[in-house]
Design a protein around this motif. Structure first.
Motif, PDB file in Angstrom:
ATOM      1  N   ALA A 200       0.833  -1.221   0.000  1.00  0.00           N
ATOM      2  CA  ALA A 200       0.000   0.000   0.000  1.00  0.00           C
ATOM      3  C   ALA A 200       0.865   1.267   0.000  1.00  0.00           C
ATOM      4  CB  ALA A 200      -0.907  -0.003   1.234  1.00  0.00           C
ATOM      5  N   MET A 201       2.119   1.126   0.410  1.00  0.00           N
ATOM      6  CA  MET A 201       3.043   2.280   0.347  1.00  0.00           C
ATOM      7  C   MET A 201       3.629   2.447  -1.051  1.00  0.00           C
ATOM      8  SD  MET A 201       5.279   1.542   3.749  1.00  0.00           S
ATOM      9  CE  MET A 201       4.531   1.001   5.270  1.00  0.00           C
ATOM     10  N   GLY A 202       3.216   1.515  -1.945  1.00  0.00           N
ATOM     11  CA  GLY A 202       3.727   1.594  -3.311  1.00  0.00           C
ATOM     12  C   GLY A 202       5.057   0.902  -3.485  1.00  0.00           C
ATOM     13  N   ILE A 203       5.430   0.101  -2.502  1.00  0.00           N
ATOM     14  CA  ILE A 203       6.714  -0.631  -2.599  1.00  0.00           C
ATOM     15  C   ILE A 203       6.432  -2.014  -3.184  1.00  0.00           C
ATOM     16  CG2 ILE A 203       8.644  -1.633  -1.308  1.00  0.00           C
ATOM     17  CD1 ILE A 203       8.215   0.628   0.766  1.00  0.00           C
ATOM     18  N   THR A 204       6.911  -2.256  -4.406  1.00  0.00           N
ATOM     19  CA  THR A 204       6.666  -3.552  -5.051  1.00  0.00           C
ATOM     20  C   THR A 204       7.968  -4.344  -5.242  1.00  0.00           C
ATOM     21  OG1 THR A 204       7.001  -2.557  -7.223  1.00  0.00           O
ATOM     22  CG2 THR A 204       4.742  -2.578  -6.348  1.00  0.00           C
ATOM     23  N   GLY A 205       9.115  -3.666  -5.089  1.00  0.00           N
ATOM     24  CA  GLY A 205      10.404  -4.321  -5.355  1.00  0.00           C
ATOM     25  C   GLY A 205      10.868  -5.191  -4.209  1.00  0.00           C
ATOM     26  N   PRO A 206      11.983  -5.917  -4.397  1.00  0.00           N
ATOM     27  CA  PRO A 206      12.519  -6.837  -3.371  1.00  0.00           C
ATOM     28  C   PRO A 206      12.824  -6.145  -2.051  1.00  0.00           C
ATOM     29  CG  PRO A 206      13.625  -7.193  -5.472  1.00  0.00           C
ATOM     30  CD  PRO A 206      12.789  -5.967  -5.639  1.00  0.00           C
ATOM     31  N   GLU A 207      13.020  -4.808  -2.078  1.00  0.00           N
ATOM     32  CA  GLU A 207      13.256  -4.104  -0.808  1.00  0.00           C
ATOM     33  C   GLU A 207      12.047  -4.209   0.112  1.00  0.00           C
ATOM     34  OE1 GLU A 207      12.826  -2.802  -3.682  1.00  0.00           O
ATOM     35  OE2 GLU A 207      11.524  -1.011  -3.620  1.00  0.00           O
ATOM     36  N   GLY A 208      10.900  -4.580  -0.453  1.00  0.00           N
ATOM     37  CA  GLY A 208       9.712  -4.759   0.380  1.00  0.00           C
ATOM     38  C   GLY A 208       9.750  -6.046   1.198  1.00  0.00           C
ATOM     39  N   HIS A 209      10.545  -7.014   0.736  1.00  0.00           N
ATOM     40  CA  HIS A 209      10.562  -8.335   1.402  1.00  0.00           C
ATOM     41  C   HIS A 209      10.978  -8.230   2.865  1.00  0.00           C
ATOM     42  CE1 HIS A 209      10.806 -12.666   1.767  1.00  0.00           C
ATOM     43  NE2 HIS A 209      12.074 -12.586   2.138  1.00  0.00           N
ATOM     44  N   PRO A 210      12.137  -7.639   3.172  1.00  0.00           N
ATOM     45  CA  PRO A 210      12.513  -7.560   4.600  1.00  0.00           C
ATOM     46  C   PRO A 210      11.594  -6.642   5.395  1.00  0.00           C
ATOM     47  CG  PRO A 210      14.097  -6.363   3.246  1.00  0.00           C
ATOM     48  CD  PRO A 210      13.187  -7.089   2.308  1.00  0.00           C
ATOM     49  N   LEU A 211      10.999  -5.643   4.701  1.00  0.00           N
ATOM     50  CA  LEU A 211      10.096  -4.738   5.426  1.00  0.00           C
ATOM     51  C   LEU A 211       8.857  -5.483   5.916  1.00  0.00           C
ATOM     52  CD1 LEU A 211      10.303  -1.619   3.041  1.00  0.00           C
ATOM     53  CD2 LEU A 211      11.583  -2.044   5.169  1.00  0.00           C
ATOM     54  N   SER A 212       8.490  -6.546   5.183  1.00  0.00           N
ATOM     55  CA  SER A 212       7.265  -7.284   5.548  1.00  0.00           C
ATOM     56  C   SER A 212       7.544  -8.381   6.573  1.00  0.00           C
ATOM     57  CB  SER A 212       6.657  -7.911   4.296  1.00  0.00           C
ATOM     58  OG  SER A 212       7.522  -8.913   3.774  1.00  0.00           O
ATOM     59  N   ARG A 213       8.806  -8.600   6.932  1.00  0.00           N
ATOM     60  CA  ARG A 213       9.145  -9.665   7.908  1.00  0.00           C
ATOM     61  C   ARG A 213      10.294  -9.181   8.793  1.00  0.00           C
ATOM     62  NH1 ARG A 213       7.716 -13.847   3.828  1.00  0.00           N
ATOM     63  NH2 ARG A 213       7.846 -15.432   5.428  1.00  0.00           N
ATOM     64  N   PRO A 214      10.036  -8.109   9.585  1.00  0.00           N
ATOM     65  CA  PRO A 214      11.069  -7.606  10.481  1.00  0.00           C
ATOM     66  C   PRO A 214      11.446  -8.637  11.536  1.00  0.00           C
ATOM     67  CG  PRO A 214       8.964  -6.588  10.981  1.00  0.00           C
ATOM     68  CD  PRO A 214       8.760  -7.361   9.713  1.00  0.00           C
ATOM     69  N   PRO A 215      12.587  -8.500  12.179  1.00  0.00           N
ATOM     70  CA  PRO A 215      13.080  -9.501  13.125  1.00  0.00           C
ATOM     71  C   PRO A 215      12.086  -9.930  14.202  1.00  0.00           C
ATOM     72  CG  PRO A 215      14.816  -7.945  12.635  1.00  0.00           C
ATOM     73  CD  PRO A 215      13.579  -7.416  11.955  1.00  0.00           C
ATOM     74  N   MET A 216      11.249  -9.014  14.687  1.00  0.00           N
ATOM     75  CA  MET A 216      10.336  -9.407  15.756  1.00  0.00           C
ATOM     76  C   MET A 216       9.250 -10.367  15.247  1.00  0.00           C
ATOM     77  SD  MET A 216       9.864  -9.620  18.816  1.00  0.00           S
ATOM     78  CE  MET A 216      10.841  -8.418  19.682  1.00  0.00           C
ATOM     79  N   VAL A 217       9.010 -10.384  13.933  1.00  0.00           N
ATOM     80  CA  VAL A 217       8.085 -11.372  13.361  1.00  0.00           C
ATOM     81  C   VAL A 217       8.644 -12.769  13.599  1.00  0.00           C
ATOM     82  CG1 VAL A 217       7.300 -12.296  11.134  1.00  0.00           C
ATOM     83  CG2 VAL A 217       7.023  -9.864  11.652  1.00  0.00           C
ATOM     84  N   GLU A 218       9.974 -12.868  13.551  1.00  0.00           N
ATOM     85  CA  GLU A 218      10.641 -14.148  13.824  1.00  0.00           C
ATOM     86  C   GLU A 218      10.771 -14.366  15.328  1.00  0.00           C
ATOM     87  OE1 GLU A 218      14.438 -14.587  11.833  1.00  0.00           O
ATOM     88  OE2 GLU A 218      14.973 -16.336  13.038  1.00  0.00           O
ATOM     89  N   GLY A 219      11.064 -13.292  16.042  1.00  0.00           N
ATOM     90  CA  GLY A 219      11.212 -13.410  17.496  1.00  0.00           C
ATOM     91  C   GLY A 219       9.937 -13.889  18.157  1.00  0.00           C
ATOM     92  N   GLU A 220       8.796 -13.344  17.712  1.00  0.00           N
ATOM     93  CA  GLU A 220       7.503 -13.762  18.303  1.00  0.00           C
ATOM     94  C   GLU A 220       7.261 -15.242  18.089  1.00  0.00           C
ATOM     95  OE1 GLU A 220       4.601 -14.928  16.603  1.00  0.00           O
ATOM     96  OE2 GLU A 220       3.547 -15.119  18.521  1.00  0.00           O
ATOM     97  N   ALA A 221       7.465 -15.678  16.847  1.00  0.00           N
ATOM     98  CA  ALA A 221       7.180 -17.084  16.533  1.00  0.00           C
ATOM     99  C   ALA A 221       8.142 -18.018  17.260  1.00  0.00           C
ATOM    100  CB  ALA A 221       7.255 -17.293  15.026  1.00  0.00           C
ATOM    101  N   ALA A 222       9.396 -17.617  17.354  1.00  0.00           N
ATOM    102  CA  ALA A 222      10.362 -18.462  18.077  1.00  0.00           C
ATOM    103  C   ALA A 222       9.957 -18.582  19.539  1.00  0.00           C
ATOM    104  CB  ALA A 222      11.776 -17.882  17.955  1.00  0.00           C
ATOM    105  N   ASN A 223       9.599 -17.448  20.138  1.00  0.00           N
ATOM    106  CA  ASN A 223       9.152 -17.495  21.544  1.00  0.00           C
ATOM    107  C   ASN A 223       7.919 -18.367  21.697  1.00  0.00           C
ATOM    108  OD1 ASN A 223      10.619 -15.805  23.589  1.00  0.00           O
ATOM    109  ND2 ASN A 223      10.501 -14.346  21.898  1.00  0.00           N
ATOM    110  N   ARG A 224       6.989 -18.238  20.767  1.00  0.00           N
ATOM    111  CA  ARG A 224       5.718 -18.997  20.875  1.00  0.00           C
ATOM    112  C   ARG A 224       5.988 -20.496  20.755  1.00  0.00           C
ATOM    113  NH1 ARG A 224       1.781 -19.214  16.426  1.00  0.00           N
ATOM    114  NH2 ARG A 224       2.948 -17.431  15.665  1.00  0.00           N
ATOM    115  N   ALA A 225       6.778 -20.869  19.767  1.00  0.00           N
ATOM    116  CA  ALA A 225       7.067 -22.299  19.574  1.00  0.00           C
ATOM    117  C   ALA A 225       7.810 -22.864  20.775  1.00  0.00           C
ATOM    118  CB  ALA A 225       7.886 -22.481  18.302  1.00  0.00           C
ATOM    119  N   ILE A 226       8.766 -22.097  21.305  1.00  0.00           N
ATOM    120  CA  ILE A 226       9.545 -22.531  22.473  1.00  0.00           C
ATOM    121  C   ILE A 226       8.646 -22.675  23.691  1.00  0.00           C
ATOM    122  CG2 ILE A 226      11.314 -21.769  24.124  1.00  0.00           C
ATOM    123  CD1 ILE A 226      12.794 -20.561  21.639  1.00  0.00           C
TER     124      ILE A 226
END
Ligand code: URQ
Ligand code: ZN
Ligand code: ZN
Length: 480
Positions: A200-226
Motif C-alpha cells: 500500500a506504500m507503493g513498494i513492489t520491489g525486493p526491498e519490500g521483502h525484509p520490510l514485511s518480515r522484520p526480526p520481531m516477526v521471527e522473534g515472536e514465533a520463536a518465543n511462541r514455539a519454544i
C-alpha cells in the motif's frame, strides 16, 4: 569396494584434533591411527598439511521443491553433487505435504525424487495440517520409515502455515513418538498483513521483502514455539535462526534448562539486508528468502550464538530459483519465489569467516557443520565422526587452499551465487562418500543414484524437555 588410505593428515572430530591416518574399506572407516599401511591395491591420498574431517551434514535443503508456483532448479542429483564438491556428504531434506495431503503419500513421492541423489540423504516431514490420519501417519513414519523429526512452518499463510492447534497437537504427538519437532519461526499472520501494508506504500520491489518480515516477526514465533514446547515438555529445533530476537529466545530458554536447539544458515552469518536495495532487480530478487538477510549486527550475534553453544548447527536451506523464476515477482515482491543456494559454499564460507578469524577452532567447526546435526537427528557416530565403524564420509581440508566463489564456478544449476566474489582460504581438496573419492582437487566424480536413504531412529524414553513451569501444576484433584 576398493580400499582407501588417507595418509599424513590431522584428523579433526568435534572433541579433538590429532595426527592420524584413516583407512576405509567397503564404505566404512576400519582404522584410524598413525603409520597405517596401505593394503595392496589401495588408493592412497596424501593429506600432509591438511585436515581430515567428517563430511559436512546439511540438515536443511529443498531439492526440486515445488513452491510458490514453480520448482527449485537443483534436483536431488545436482544439489547433492554440488554438496560433494563443497565437502558436504549428507543432507536432510524436507517432505512437504500439501494441506489435506496424506503425509505418507507425500513421503513416498519425495522418496522417489531422491533416488537420483549422489550422496546420502534423510528427510524431515512437514506437518502442514492436522487430523487423526496425520497423527497415524506420523506414527508410521517414525516406527517404519526412519523419520525422527517433523517440521512446522509458522509462516506462509494460505499455503503450508500451521496454526497453534496444529502446532500443539503435532508437538504432543512428536513427544509420544520420540521425534524432534522443528519450526520455521515467522508469524505468518503478521507477514500477511505487513505485505499488504508495504504494498500500500507503493513498494513492489525486493526491498519490500525484509520490510514485511522484520526480526520481531521471527522473534515472536520463536518465543511462541519454544513456549508451547516448554509446556508440553518436548524438545524443539528452530531452523534458520536469522536474528537477535530469535537467538535470544533460544538462549533464554536454554539458560532455564529447556532443550531448545538452533540452526544458522551460512548466508545469515555473512550477508546483510543491504542486498535488497541493490539497483538491479535480479540481484536483489536472488536474495529473497525467508527469514530475510538481516541488518548488520545480527550476524555477529549469530556467530556468538555458535561460539557460546546456544546455537548448534549450520545449514544452507538450499532452495534454488533462477532469474526467470524470480522474475515472477517483478512487480510484486510477494510473488518472488523464496529461496537461495549455498550447499557447495557452506563449509568454506564458515571456515574462512569462522576459523580463520579465530571465532571457532577446527573442532568447533566440525561440531557445527557435521557432528551436532548427526547427534540432534540421531545418526551419530554413523555420521559426523572420523572413527572406526563410522561411514567413510570424509572431507580432506586444505587450510591454505584458496578460491573465489562465483556462479561461474559453482556446480549448482542456479544462475546466481549469494557469495559471489568472496575469496575464501580453506577449501576441500578431496571428498569421500561411502569410502569412494567423489571430488579430487576440482574434479567432481559424483554418481547419480549412489546416495542412500538414511533411516534415523526415534529418540529414547528420556527424550523430553526439562519440565519447568508445568511441573508446578498439582496433578492431583483437590478433594472438596
Ligand atoms: O522456508 C523455507 O525454508 C523454504 C520454503 C525455502 N525458502 C526460504 O525462503 N527459506
Ligand atoms: Zn523455512
Ligand atoms: Zn527451508
Amino acid at each position: 569396494m576398493a580400499n582407501l588410505l588417507i595418509r599424513g593428515g590431522t584428523v579433526v572430530n568435534a572433541d579433538r584434533a590429532f595426527r592420524a591416518d584413516v583407512l576405509c574399506q567397503d564404505g566404512k572407516i576400519i582404522a584410524v591411527g598413525e603409520g597405517l599401511q596401505a593394503p595392496t591395491g589401495a588408493t592412497v591420498v596424501d593429506a600432509g598439511g591438511q585436515y581430515v574431517m567428517p563430511g559436512g551434514i546439511d540438515p536443511h535443503t529443498h531439492m526440486q521443491l515445488p513452491f510458490m508456483g514453480t520448482v527449485a532448479v537443483d534436483d536431488f542429483f545436482t544439489g547433492t553433487a554440488a554438496g560433494l564438491a563443497g565437502g558436504t556428504t549428507s543432507i536432510i531434506d524436507f517432505v512437504i505435504p500439501s494441506p489435506q495431503q496424506s503425509l505418507l503419500e507425500a513421503y513416498h513421492t519425495w522418496r522417489g525424487w531422491a533416488e537420483k541423489s549422489a550422496a546420502d540423504y534423510g528427510f524431515h516431514v512437514a506437518v502442514t495440517w492436522w487430523s487423526e490420519g496425520v497423527r497415524e501417519d506420523m506414527g508410521t513414519l517414525v516406527q517404519q520409515e526412519g523419520i525422527n523429526s517433523f517440521k512446522h512452518f509458522m509462516a506462509y499463510k494460505n499455503a503450508i502455515m500451521c496454526d497453534d492447534e496444529t502446532l500443539v497437537n503435532s508437538f504432543k504427538r512428536a513427544l509420544e513418538l520420540g521425534a524432534m519437532p522443528t519450526v520455521h519461526a515467522e508469524n505468518g499472520e503478521l507477514v500477511f498483513l505487513l505485505q499488504k501494508e508495504v504494498a500500500a506504500m507503493g513498494i513492489t520491489g525486493p526491498e519490500g521483502h525484509p520490510l514485511s518480515r522484520p526480526p520481531m516477526v521471527e522473534g515472536e514465533a520463536a518465543n511462541r514455539a519454544i513456549a508451547i514446547a516448554d509446556v508440553l515438555g518436548v524438545p524443539i529445533y528452530v531452523v534458520h535462526v536469522s536474528c537477535i530476537e530469535a537467538a535470544e529466545a533460544i538462549a533464554r530458554a536454554r539458560a532455564r534448562g529447556q532443550r531448545v536447539y538452533g540452526e544458522v544458515l551460512a548466508g545469515h552469518l555473512v550477508l546483510d539486508d543491504s542486498v535488497y536495495r541493490h539497483p538491479d532487480f535480479a540481484t536483489a530478487a536472488a536474495h529473497v528468502m525467508s527469514p530475510p538477510f538481516r541488518p548488520t549486527g545480527n550476524q555477529e550475534f549469530l556467530w556468538r550464538g555458535l561460539q557460546s553453544g546456544n546455537l548448534q548447527t549450520t545449514a544452507t536451506d538450499h532452495c534454488v530459483f533462477c532469474a526467470e523464476q524470480k522474475a515472477a515477482g517483478k512487480n510484486d515482491f510477494t510473488k518472488i519465489p523464496n529461496g537461495c543456494g549455498g550447499i557447495e559454499e557452506r563449509l568454506a564460507v564458515i571456515w574462512d569467516a569462522g576459523v580463520n578469524s579465530g571465532r571457532l577452532t577446527p573442532s568447533e567447526f566440525v561440531a557445527i557443520t557435521s557432528a551436532n546435526a548427526a547427534k540432534l537427528f540421531n545418526i551419530y557416530p554413523q555420521k559426523g565422526s572420523v572413527s572406526v565403524g563410522a561411514d567413510a564420509d570424509l572431507v580432506v581440508w586444505d587450510p591454505q587452499g584458496s578460491k573465489t566463489l562465483s556462479s561461474k564456478a559453482q556446480h549448482s544449476k542456479g544462475d546466481f551465487n549469494i557469495f559471489e566474489g568472496r575469496t575464501v582460504r580453506g577449501i576441500p581438496s578431496h571428498t569421500v562418500s561411502q569410502g569412494e573419492l567423489v571430488f579430487v582437487q576440482g574434479d567432481l566424480r559424483a554418481v547419480q543414484g549412489k546416495g542412500r536413504y538414511i533411516k534415523r531412529p526415534a529418540f529414547g524414553p528420556n527424550f523430553t524437555a526439562t519440565k519447568l513451569r508445568s511441573e508446578s501444576l498439582t496433578p492431583t484433584p483437590v478433594a472438596r
